[in-house]
Scaffold this active site. Structure first.
Site, mmCIF file in Angstrom:
data_model
loop_
_atom_site.group_PDB
_atom_site.id
_atom_site.type_symbol
_atom_site.label_atom_id
_atom_site.label_comp_id
_atom_site.label_asym_id
_atom_site.label_seq_id
_atom_site.Cartn_x
_atom_site.Cartn_y
_atom_site.Cartn_z
ATOM 1 N N GLU A 76 -7.398 -14.035 8.761
ATOM 2 C CA GLU A 76 -6.422 -13.609 7.755
ATOM 3 C C GLU A 76 -4.992 -13.963 8.162
ATOM 4 O OE1 GLU A 76 -6.622 -9.419 6.889
ATOM 5 O OE2 GLU A 76 -4.867 -9.478 5.580
ATOM 6 N N GLU A 120 -4.532 2.504 2.137
ATOM 7 C CA GLU A 120 -4.179 1.483 1.141
ATOM 8 C C GLU A 120 -4.747 1.810 -0.236
ATOM 9 O OE1 GLU A 120 -5.468 -2.221 3.097
ATOM 10 O OE2 GLU A 120 -3.475 -2.313 4.011
ATOM 11 N N ASP A 138 -2.144 -4.757 12.350
ATOM 12 C CA ASP A 138 -3.157 -5.319 11.462
ATOM 13 C C ASP A 138 -3.554 -6.750 11.821
ATOM 14 O OD1 ASP A 138 -4.916 -5.610 9.415
ATOM 15 O OD2 ASP A 138 -3.423 -5.683 7.814
#
Ligand code: GCW
Length: 695
Positions: free
Chosen positions: A389, A287, A361
């Site tokens: 998240e 990323e 993820d």
């Protein structure tokens, strides 16, 4: 400072005011059951220390004194006595260095260990035994952690923000450190030690080079001085290009001798300040973060350079496997496997590769990561995400103990049946000396630490499972409930019921039947299954759900991307057939016709509609169950959680409406009439997520 508990902790113990959640599971309120109180009181009168008086022993003694003073409502002096003493003593009879032996011999309680850390853990175990009202008459507990490194990863930034943090800002005040030691640092360390966590990396894996400057290292050292007294080692996330940022180097090439020397010097500097420093956590070539591949070197080259610098001091490198290439050619679910599997055997001895629980993820549900079992020559660490998240932030009550367990119990079949993920990471499957597990923390500056009192249980269960992956999620939940909310058996069962079903409910109203990655872009909040354009194709939703007029789901079998084929043959056999794969993974691996009949008897479309509605019904059930325990719960805590549940209900409905209305544009089928009609339009739902994304 050393042995003072935070003022707020002490105040909250003595105050009669409502409970704001600050004390976590270390409440130590006076035992309300009179018989139990009398019974414990009779047996516990003093503390006797025959062990060297180290800092850690002092922490243990102080915790026992404060804890017992609260629970038994009487002072427990340090004194020698031949009756009614808690004796802290050295013992050779322990399974490993951190283990303890806790017994009652009819007269005294013995907490024995070969290390002061073991005594500390044994002290917390005794307090837990009393807090949960377990009998101590025949107490004979030998316990030791199964995983060596049990740590939290904080994604905290230099400016006090927390990446994916939903409980306020960072606990660490980098401006005030190293001179101001917030008493909260001590309470943080106590909480961790109470559940066996023995490491913490304090900064974000998207790391600032600043942390390796002398100025910041001193701040980190000040934290380490607090944590050490509770048996916790401090680690840092490092930026791979730190030599460029901090010393003006032209390169960070891991094979460049000057770069290598820079890291060696840096390690020397760190250990001079923090003699028991744990090591580095590294996110590289992921990323947009820099890494060895920028210099045409491998992940092993990068990790080994750092490992070499830390090795003389006993430090380790935790190199993250969460990588995916800038140019997306393959299925994202195979990326990390493709990059790391060929490197098996190339890492230095003090490197662990840190692997997220699933291949994408931290989704509400993922199959286990294909690297588990596939790199026998490398110790693999588990990375769980405690912060929610993708599971409703700090708004939704989602107990993650069941998620953690599901992954730990998954069978990789790497060496035949029983090669569970848990055996991979505890090192027993491949006979590794080092083993580790990390959880991305859900803590922050919020008064209740985690932004939702009930989700303190996720921090708690992470620690307990890191200590012993064999504990059951329900057993852990019950411990937590008893220590945090109530000891009433009936209420414990009801709350346990909410917790044990909460993750499944969340999966139902967010991503049932193996759906994944259909959340709001960037913010990862709310539903956005219609997302078709983003910075990369694998950041969209349509890349993952592949809805079309024929059906729904990502074909990862041989006729699709083939991503299923990287698992062991037994796993492939179990998941390859859409009619045999457990429904929870169906759309993860298969594209299924809308009209296809599933094992439940419903067509895919009917089942999808059912699951989304089930999720909401489950939340309704949680609301009712919570109401039914009202009289057993502190009022402030009760109303706080009640209101959180209302909001969770609202968001669950939002997910259901958005996903069903959107998928309906492909299925072109009616939502079965037994379900209530929604009066929202797609446009309205699209605007809603846009609003949350607006600058
Ligand atoms: O899940 C993604 C998060 C990023 C995070 C990244 C990672 C720290 O959205 O915020 O960055 O994973 O794990 O590196």
């Amino acid at each position: 400072m050393r042995f003072l508990f935070s003022i707020s902790f002490l105040l909250s113990i003595i105050s009669l005011s409502a409970d704001d959640g600050y004390r976590l599971w270390l409440k130590y309120d006076k035992i309300s059951n009179a018989t139990a109180l009398k019974n414990y009181s009779k047996k516990i009168k003093s503390i006797q220390i025959t062990y060297d008086n180290t800092d850690i022993i002092q922490s243990a003694v102080h915790e026992l004194q404060v804890g017992l003073q609260g629970l038994l409502s009487k002072e427990i002096p340090i004194a020698s006595a031949n009756h009614g003493a808690i004796i802290l003593e050295k013992s050779p009879k322990v399974i490993n260095n951190e283990g303890y032996w806790l017994t009652f011999d009819g007269k005294n309680i013995h907490i024995q260990s070969s290390s002061d850390k073991g005594i500390l853990y044994g002290s917390f175990a005794l307090l837990r035994t009393i807090q949960t009202l377990q009998p101590i008459e025949n107490m004979d507990i030998t316990d030791a952690p199964k995983i060596a490194i049990r740590m939290l990863n904080h994604w905290d930034n230099v400016n006090g923000t927390i990446e994916r943090g939903y409980a306020g800002s960072s606990l660490w005040d980098w401006y005030d450190l190293p001179d101001v030691i917030d008493s909260r640092y001590i309470d943080y360390a106590r909480a961790n030690a109470s559940i066996g966590i023995n490491g913490t990396s304090v900064n974000n894996v998207n790391a600032s080079a600043r942390f390796l400057s002398q100025e910041y290292l001193k701040k980190v050292a000040a934290l380490a001085n607090v944590f050490r007294k509770y048996g916790i080692k401090t680690y840092l996330s490092v930026r791979f290009t730190s030599p460029i940022y901090l010393s003006g180097f032209k390169t960070a090439d891991p094979l460049d001798p000057e770069v290598r020397q820079w890291w060696k010097n840096k390690a020397t500097e760190i250990y001079a300040l923090i003699p028991d420093f744990g090591g580095f956590v590294v996110k590289a070539n992921s990323e947009g973060e820099p890494g060895p591949q920028d210099y045409h070197r491998t992940h092993a080259d990068g990790a080994n350079m750092l490992a070499e610098a830390l090795a003389p001091y006993g430090g380790i490198v935790m190199w993250r496997a969460f990588v995916y290439k800038a140019d997306l050619k393959n299925d994202r679910a195979t990326e990390s496997y493709t990059e790391f599997k060929p490197l098996d055997g190339q890492f230095n001895e003090n490197v662990l590769v840190q692997v997220k629980n699933g291949p994408i993820d931290f989704q509400p549900r993922e199959p286990f990561h294909p690297l588990f079992g596939a790199m026998p020559k490398t110790p693999l660490m588990m990375e769980f995400q405690i912060t929610q998240e993708y599971l409703g932030f700090a708004t939704h009550w989602v107990y993650l103990g069941t998620l953690f367990k599901e992954v730990l119990e998954a069978d990789t079949y790497a060496q035949g049946k029983g090669s569970t993920v848990s055996k991979v990471i505890d090192g027993t499957l491949d006979h590794h000396q080092i083993s580790g597990i990390a959880g991305v923390a859900n803590t922050g500056s919020d008064r209740n630490w985690t932004g939702h009192t009930a989700n303190q249980a996720n921090w708690y269960s992470f620690g307990r499972l890191a200590w012993n992956p064999e504990m059951s999620a329900s057993e852990i939940a019950k411990e937590w409930i008893r220590m945090t909310l109530t000891n009433d058996q009936n209420a414990v069962n009801k709350i346990n019921d909410i917790m044990m079903n909460s993750r499944e409910a969340c999966v139902n109203y967010m991503t049932p039947i193996g759906l994944h990655h259909i959340m709001g872009e960037g913010i990862h909040f709310g539903p956005q299954p219609w997302l078709e354009k983003s910075g990369r194709m694998d950041w969209t939703a349509i890349y993952y759900h592949r809805a079309d007029s024929a059906g729904l789901g990502f074909n990862r079998t041989s006729s699709g991307t083939g991503a299923l084929n990287i698992y062991a043959p037994e796993v492939i056999a179990a998941w390859n057939d859409p009619d045999k794969i457990p429904l929870q993974y169906l759309l993860w691996f298969h594209h299924v016709d809308w009209n296809h009949r599933l094992s439940t008897g419903n067509t895919l479309w009917e089942e999808l509609c059912k699951r989304y509605h089930d999720g909401i019904k489950q939340v309704d059930g949680f609301i009712d169950e919570w109401q039914s325990v009202k009289s057993f719960i502190d009022a402030e805590t009760f109303y706080y959680i009640e209101n959180k549940l209302k909001r969770q209900r609202w968001e669950a409905e939002w997910w259901k409406d958005a996903c069903l209305l959107y998928f309906q544009t492909y299925s072109r089928m009616e939502i079965p009439s037994q379900y209530p009609k929604t009066n929202r339009s797609m446009d309205e739902l699209k605007d809603l997520v846009k609003l949350y994304q607006m600058r």
